[in-house]
Design an enzyme around this catalytic site. Structure first.
Site, PDB file in Angstrom:
ATOM      1  N   ASP A   1      11.149  60.554  62.330  1.00 35.94           N
ATOM      2  CA  ASP A   1      10.376  61.282  61.667  1.00 35.94           C
ATOM      3  C   ASP A   1      10.991  62.617  60.669  1.00 35.94           C
ATOM      4  O   ASP A   1      10.358  63.003  59.871  1.00 35.94           O
ATOM      5  CB  ASP A   1       9.691  62.212  63.076  1.00 35.94           C
ATOM      6  CG  ASP A   1       8.679  63.390  62.390  1.00 35.94           C
ATOM      7  OD1 ASP A   1       7.754  62.912  61.401  1.00 35.94           O
ATOM      8  OD2 ASP A   1       8.557  64.477  62.949  1.00 35.94           O
TER       9      ASP A   1
ATOM     10  N   ASP B   1      12.010  60.219  57.359  1.00 30.72           N
ATOM     11  CA  ASP B   1      10.916  60.109  56.365  1.00 30.72           C
ATOM     12  C   ASP B   1      10.629  61.174  55.205  1.00 30.72           C
ATOM     13  O   ASP B   1      10.334  60.932  54.050  1.00 30.72           O
ATOM     14  CB  ASP B   1       9.314  59.797  56.893  1.00 30.72           C
ATOM     15  CG  ASP B   1       8.940  60.972  57.808  1.00 30.72           C
ATOM     16  OD1 ASP B   1       9.210  62.019  57.782  1.00 30.72           O
ATOM     17  OD2 ASP B   1       7.745  60.701  58.296  1.00 30.72           O
TER      18      ASP B   1
ATOM     19  N   ASP C   1       1.741  61.713  57.729  1.00 29.79           N
ATOM     20  CA  ASP C   1       2.764  61.772  58.748  1.00 29.79           C
ATOM     21  C   ASP C   1       2.318  62.864  59.767  1.00 29.79           C
ATOM     22  O   ASP C   1       2.598  62.683  60.817  1.00 29.79           O
ATOM     23  CB  ASP C   1       3.546  62.725  57.586  1.00 29.79           C
ATOM     24  CG  ASP C   1       5.005  63.070  58.463  1.00 29.79           C
ATOM     25  OD1 ASP C   1       5.911  62.302  58.458  1.00 29.79           O
ATOM     26  OD2 ASP C   1       5.176  64.147  59.259  1.00 29.79           O
TER      27      ASP C   1
ATOM     28  N   ASP D   1       2.347  61.869  63.692  1.00 28.44           N
ATOM     29  CA  ASP D   1       3.027  62.797  64.586  1.00 28.44           C
ATOM     30  C   ASP D   1       2.145  63.164  65.873  1.00 28.44           C
ATOM     31  O   ASP D   1       2.559  62.996  66.933  1.00 28.44           O
ATOM     32  CB  ASP D   1       3.361  64.258  63.840  1.00 28.44           C
ATOM     33  CG  ASP D   1       4.485  63.911  62.868  1.00 28.44           C
ATOM     34  OD1 ASP D   1       5.275  63.196  62.968  1.00 28.44           O
ATOM     35  OD2 ASP D   1       4.714  64.972  62.425  1.00 28.44           O
TER      36      ASP D   1
END
Length: 240
Positions: A101, A104, A122, A126
């Protein structure tokens, strides 16, 4: 892990005269400087190492979306591992998911692949990655009647604190570095999983896991309240 999305345009690569290590330090100081981790040196070293890896992956042609999907896949794997009782393995997988995470965002900025859709992807991933491990815990405690409510409540509390911050910022509020963001929740979750195999002989499986998740949920509720109060102050000021 630190709500770092790979689509924010504020972290572009610095001029080429800076070394890669200076670039990693600059990005790390910028990102952690607005969080509760800004004074914790070990957090800076860990994040800086992730940034260095991300810059290397960008040069190798790895795409940010590939890392985003990898993070989601690892979170799903952690949920399965928890459901089958492999708690310490799940902790390691969650750490790997959190690193992806972070990576990226670094890769997106380094490769110039910043987009609004990437930000949406994203953030959505999450939220799923937050919930999947807790879903595994619901399976673990499903035979314990009402106890399964605790990880379910922690999941809702985590979603609430993330939503309040995201919605407040979309309305123009600039919130201070409040606690119980995604990174803090993941740290508590990982520690809870590492101590999960310890049994106290009280008839409840993995009591330390349940205690940690309970604390995470309650702190997330408190974090939501603080975020709402901070957002109200900021939004009232903007409205004036």
């Amino acid at each position: 892990m630190l709500d770092v999305v790979h689509e924010q345009p504020t972290e572009g690569l610095s001029p080429p005269d800076l070394s890669v290590f200076e670039e990693a330090r600059r990005i790390t100081d910028s990102r952690l400087g607005t969080t509760v981790w800004k004074r914790l040196f070990i957090a800076h070293y860990i994040y800086r190492g992730s940034v260095l890896l991300g810059l290397s992956l960008a040069r190798l042609g790895v795409t940010p979306n590939a890392l985003t999907y990898t993070s989601l896949g690892l979170a799903a794997g952690a949920g399965l591992a928890i459901g089958f009782g492999h708690f310490q393995l799940a902790a390691l997988v969650i750490i790997a998911s959190g690193i992806c995470d972070i990576l990226d965002g670094v890769v997106a900025r380094a490769s110039g692949r910043i987009s609004r859709y990437g930000a949406l992807l994203d953030s959505s991933v999450d939220r799923l990655s937050d919930g999947l491990p807790l879903l595994g815990m619901i399976v673990v405690y499903s035979a314990q009647s009402w106890i399964a409510v605790i990880p379910a409540a922690a999941m809702l509390a985590g979603l609430a604190v993330s939503y309040v911050r995201a919605r407040a910022e979309s309305l123009g509020a600039s919130l201070p570095p409040l606690f119980m963001r995604r990174s803090e929740r993941l740290v508590i979750l990982v520690l809870s999983l590492l101590f999960a195999p310890i049994s106290l002989g009280i008839g409840i499986p993995s009591p330390f896991l349940l205690l940690g998740v309970s604390a995470m949920g309650m702190l997330a509720i408190v974090g939501t309240v603080f975020a709402l109060r901070a957002a109200r102050t900021e939004l009232d000021a903007v409205g004036e």
